[in-house]
Design an enzyme around this catalytic site. Structure first.
Site, PDB file in Angstrom:
ATOM      1  N   LYS A 186      34.257 -66.363  45.878  1.00  0.00           N
ATOM      2  CA  LYS A 186      34.565 -67.113  47.101  1.00  0.00           C
ATOM      3  C   LYS A 186      36.019 -67.573  47.079  1.00  0.00           C
ATOM      4  O   LYS A 186      36.416 -68.336  46.209  1.00  0.00           O
ATOM      5  CB  LYS A 186      33.670 -68.339  47.246  1.00  0.00           C
ATOM      6  CG  LYS A 186      33.801 -68.988  48.631  1.00  0.00           C
ATOM      7  CD  LYS A 186      33.145 -70.355  48.721  1.00  0.00           C
ATOM      8  CE  LYS A 186      33.999 -71.460  48.218  1.00  0.00           C
ATOM      9  NZ  LYS A 186      35.280 -71.646  48.933  1.00  0.00           N
ATOM     10  N   GLY A 236      41.044 -74.622  40.408  1.00  0.00           N
ATOM     11  CA  GLY A 236      41.239 -75.576  41.494  1.00  0.00           C
ATOM     12  C   GLY A 236      41.560 -76.944  40.940  1.00  0.00           C
ATOM     13  O   GLY A 236      42.119 -77.067  39.843  1.00  0.00           O
ATOM     14  N   SER A 237      41.162 -77.966  41.671  1.00  0.00           N
ATOM     15  CA  SER A 237      41.525 -79.335  41.288  1.00  0.00           C
ATOM     16  C   SER A 237      40.704 -79.810  40.094  1.00  0.00           C
ATOM     17  O   SER A 237      39.552 -79.396  39.905  1.00  0.00           O
ATOM     18  CB  SER A 237      41.303 -80.271  42.472  1.00  0.00           C
ATOM     19  OG  SER A 237      39.938 -80.290  42.834  1.00  0.00           O
ATOM     20  N   THR A 238      41.268 -80.699  39.320  1.00  0.00           N
ATOM     21  CA  THR A 238      40.548 -81.300  38.193  1.00  0.00           C
ATOM     22  C   THR A 238      39.334 -82.067  38.708  1.00  0.00           C
ATOM     23  O   THR A 238      38.257 -82.034  38.100  1.00  0.00           O
ATOM     24  CB  THR A 238      41.492 -82.219  37.393  1.00  0.00           C
ATOM     25  OG1 THR A 238      42.484 -81.386  36.771  1.00  0.00           O
ATOM     26  CG2 THR A 238      40.766 -82.988  36.308  1.00  0.00           C
ATOM     27  N   GLU A 239      39.482 -82.713  39.858  1.00  0.00           N
ATOM     28  CA  GLU A 239      38.383 -83.480  40.455  1.00  0.00           C
ATOM     29  C   GLU A 239      37.152 -82.587  40.671  1.00  0.00           C
ATOM     30  O   GLU A 239      36.042 -82.923  40.250  1.00  0.00           O
ATOM     31  CB  GLU A 239      38.884 -84.040  41.792  1.00  0.00           C
ATOM     32  CG  GLU A 239      37.900 -84.892  42.523  1.00  0.00           C
ATOM     33  CD  GLU A 239      38.302 -85.078  43.994  1.00  0.00           C
ATOM     34  OE1 GLU A 239      39.435 -84.697  44.377  1.00  0.00           O
ATOM     35  OE2 GLU A 239      37.465 -85.586  44.750  1.00  0.00           O
ATOM     36  N   ILE A 240      37.344 -81.446  41.326  1.00  0.00           N
ATOM     37  CA  ILE A 240      36.202 -80.563  41.595  1.00  0.00           C
ATOM     38  C   ILE A 240      35.769 -79.842  40.313  1.00  0.00           C
ATOM     39  O   ILE A 240      34.579 -79.580  40.111  1.00  0.00           O
ATOM     40  CB  ILE A 240      36.553 -79.559  42.716  1.00  0.00           C
ATOM     41  CG1 ILE A 240      36.850 -80.297  44.027  1.00  0.00           C
ATOM     42  CG2 ILE A 240      35.413 -78.556  42.934  1.00  0.00           C
ATOM     43  CD1 ILE A 240      35.707 -81.095  44.607  1.00  0.00           C
ATOM     44  N   GLY A 241      36.698 -79.570  39.423  1.00  0.00           N
ATOM     45  CA  GLY A 241      36.347 -78.958  38.136  1.00  0.00           C
ATOM     46  C   GLY A 241      35.336 -79.811  37.379  1.00  0.00           C
ATOM     47  O   GLY A 241      34.384 -79.295  36.780  1.00  0.00           O
ATOM     48  N   GLU A 251      40.033 -73.665  35.201  1.00  0.00           N
ATOM     49  CA  GLU A 251      41.499 -73.709  35.157  1.00  0.00           C
ATOM     50  C   GLU A 251      41.919 -74.712  36.212  1.00  0.00           C
ATOM     51  O   GLU A 251      41.765 -74.462  37.408  1.00  0.00           O
ATOM     52  CB  GLU A 251      42.047 -72.301  35.420  1.00  0.00           C
ATOM     53  CG  GLU A 251      43.442 -72.110  34.874  1.00  0.00           C
ATOM     54  CD  GLU A 251      44.493 -72.436  35.910  1.00  0.00           C
ATOM     55  OE1 GLU A 251      44.961 -73.600  35.897  1.00  0.00           O
ATOM     56  OE2 GLU A 251      44.825 -71.567  36.705  1.00  0.00           O
ATOM     57  N   GLU A 305      49.188 -85.227  39.961  1.00  0.00           N
ATOM     58  CA  GLU A 305      49.615 -83.906  40.420  1.00  0.00           C
ATOM     59  C   GLU A 305      49.904 -83.979  41.921  1.00  0.00           C
ATOM     60  O   GLU A 305      49.018 -84.302  42.709  1.00  0.00           O
ATOM     61  CB  GLU A 305      48.514 -82.876  40.153  1.00  0.00           C
ATOM     62  CG  GLU A 305      48.903 -81.478  40.592  1.00  0.00           C
ATOM     63  CD  GLU A 305      47.868 -80.420  40.218  1.00  0.00           C
ATOM     64  OE1 GLU A 305      46.679 -80.585  40.563  1.00  0.00           O
ATOM     65  OE2 GLU A 305      48.253 -79.419  39.576  1.00  0.00           O
TER      66      GLU A 305
END
Ligand code: NAI
Ligand code: MG
Length: 504
Positions: free
Chosen positions: A201, A254-259, A276, A408
């Protein structure tokens, strides 16, 4: 910055081929075919150079996600890909790479329209980068195997024991909007080489090149269901993909938040996860450098791709003896990096990807100013008739408590700080929750290697920044991620190791 005020930022007209692609009916690529979604929801395709809506893609429903996962599951379980002779898998991957090369011009244009990056940059970096991901990994389809290992506690010759590398299974691969095609190929290449089947996706902001990739997957002759490409929003389609019980592995950039959310959501079914994530990469400029030669490299390390790069050199540490000269040298690149419409042949930097990202970046710049940072260059957005342009920005007089230093920004904004000695700057460089990349500029080989060993990050660059190669492992320390992509380590992330022990 006089030159900035005279730039015409009107987007150029699209090629016939690009317009035809934009005019296509929104569909999903599942089980080797283009199919309609189960519902009517679509996502706007916006050209960030103009702010205009130029097309639509499907916003995949839960049923669409389930269909794509079921197709990948069936393809994996009947061995229609991994069961092929490795030479066939390798050949099919090279055919895909050939087709990407054939379509390079259209892919670069679609990337420029969708993401806002200059078409010239997409053609020089993104498309060849995508091709090399596939070509490098294609070779592993035939060259990765296990080992024959002698046991330690049993008499030699009493057992036969060996390991086998097997594909991990069905993967979901979720990529961001900053390098859409490159990330898509970086994801599917090791999965395919290992023998996995995948549902990919792209980010909701930038789906076009992934959809074009689906055309090429079809033409290259992959068996149905091996590669499925669906478009949709992260919190709906992405979330469903991550939690799906029939999925074995998740690869996310993607973002650390969503990771962090994804890592938690993967736990219940113990999916394998590679992440990553974000960065706040330090760039150290030692006192011995040739400032005139170094400053443009440091500027490129932050302004390339409008700073929307996970390894962007966003925290500059220049030795106090050359600090002012480095900033002066970087300021001289303002004209070169002045943002332009993505199809302007003179563009080196485009707009940011979206209004959301524009607001985020301008919000950080304003917060920096409020906190007392001084603007050495930029700090504003240039005149334009729509579009999300931000001028390349250097902030000084900052301190480690400011949000512009800690967080970031993901835009063309660098914060500059002075340092005195090597141990001090190593500490400053490591004062972050991230650890993705770091740059060191010096002619002092000893200083370079001392810093390379002290800085906690997945990659350290010496006298360059952001150089990435498919043969070299890439990934993060600390909150910048889990696991490594590219190289043999990147393949490993798509394989299970099976141990076979036979009593003789
Ligand atoms: P994001 O992390 O929300 O989106 C990246 C991908 O994840 C997209 O494909 C999105 O659809 C998907 N996604 C979002 N929520 C999901 C969920 N709950 N489950 C599964 N998939 C989900 O990044 P966003 O919101 O576009 O950007 C926010 C910030 O993240 C940026 O300002 C930047 O700081 C950082 N970022 C870092 C990137 C990198 O390369 N490390 C790339 C993109 C963004
Ligand atoms: Mg998000």
């Amino acid at each position: 910055m006089n030159e900035v005020t005279t730039i015409d930022r009107t987007q150029r007209s699209y090629s016939k081929a690009a317009q035809a692609f934009l005019d296509r009916k929104p569909q999903l690529f599942i089980n080797g075919e283009w199919i309609d979604s189960s519902h009517d929801a679509v996502i706007d395709v916006e050209d960030p150079s103009s702010g205009k809506i130029v097309g639509h893609v499907v916003d995949a429903s839960d049923r669409d996600v389930d269909r794509a996962v079921a197709a990948a599951r069936a393809a994996f379980d009947d061995n229609r890909w991994y069961g092929l002779p490795p030479i066939e898998r390798e050949r099919t991957m090279h055919r895909l790479a050939d087709l990407l090369e054939r379509e390079a011009d259209l892919l670069a244009e679609l990337e420029a329209i969708d993401n806002g990056k200059p078409k010239g940059m997409a053609g020089a970096v993104d498309v060849p980068g995508a091709v090399s991901q596939i070509r490098f990994m294609a070779g592993w389809a035939s060259k990765s195997g296990g080992q024959t290992l002698a046991p330690y506690t049993m008499p030699t010759g009493s057992v036969f024991s060996y390991t086998v590398k097997e594909p991990v299974g069905v993967c979901v691969q979720i990529v961001p909007w900053n390098f859409p095609l490159l990330m898509a190929c970086l994801k599917i290449a090791p999965a395919l080489a290992a023998g996995c089947c995948t549902v990919l996706k792209p980010a909701e902001q930038t789906s076009l090149t992934a959809l074009k990739l689906a055309d090429l997957v079809q033409e290259a002759g992959f068996p149905a269901g091996v590669v499925n490409i669906i478009t949709g929003n992260g919190h709906t389609a992405g979330d469903r993909m991550v939690k799906h019980p029939d999925v074995d592995k998740i690869a996310f950039t993607g973002s650390t938040e969503i990771g962090k959310v994804i890592n938690k959501n993967a736990t219940d079914t113990m999916k394998r996860v590679t992440l990553e994530l974000g960065g706040k990469s330090p760039v150290v400029v030692m006192p011995d450098v040739d400032v005139e030669a170094t400053a443009p490299g440091v500027a490129g390390g932050i302004f390339f791709n409008a700073g929307q790069v996970c390894v962007a050199g966003s925290r500059l540490f220049a030795h106090k003896s050359i600090f002012d000269d480095v900033l002066e040298g970087m300021s001289q690149t303002a004209g070169f990096w002045a943002p332009r419409a993505s199809l302007d042949p003179d563009a080196h930097m485009g707009p940011l990807v979206s209004e959301e990202q524009y607001n985020r970046v301008m919000g950080y710049i304003d917060a920096g100013k409020r906190d007392g940072a001084s603007v050495v260059m930029g700090g504003d957005s240039p005149a334009s008739d729509g579009g999300y342009y931000v001028n390349p920005t250097i902030l000084a007089d900052v301190n480690p408590q400011m949000s512009v230093v800690r967080e970031e920004i993901f835009g063309p904004v660098v914060v500059a700080q002075r340092f005195d000695d090597l141990d001090e700057v190593a500490k400053m460089a490591n004062d972050t929750c991230y650890g993705l990349g770091a740059g060191v500029w010096t002619r002092d080989v000893s200083a370079l290697h001392r810093l390379a060993s002290k800085i906690k990050s997945g990659t350290v660059w010496g006298n360059c920044h952001g150089v990435i190669d498919t043969a070299l492992p890439f990934g993060g320390y600390k909150e910048s991620g889990i696991g490594r992509e590219q190289g043999i380590q990147g393949l490993d992330a798509y394989q299970e190791t099976k141990t076979v022990i036979v009593q003789l």
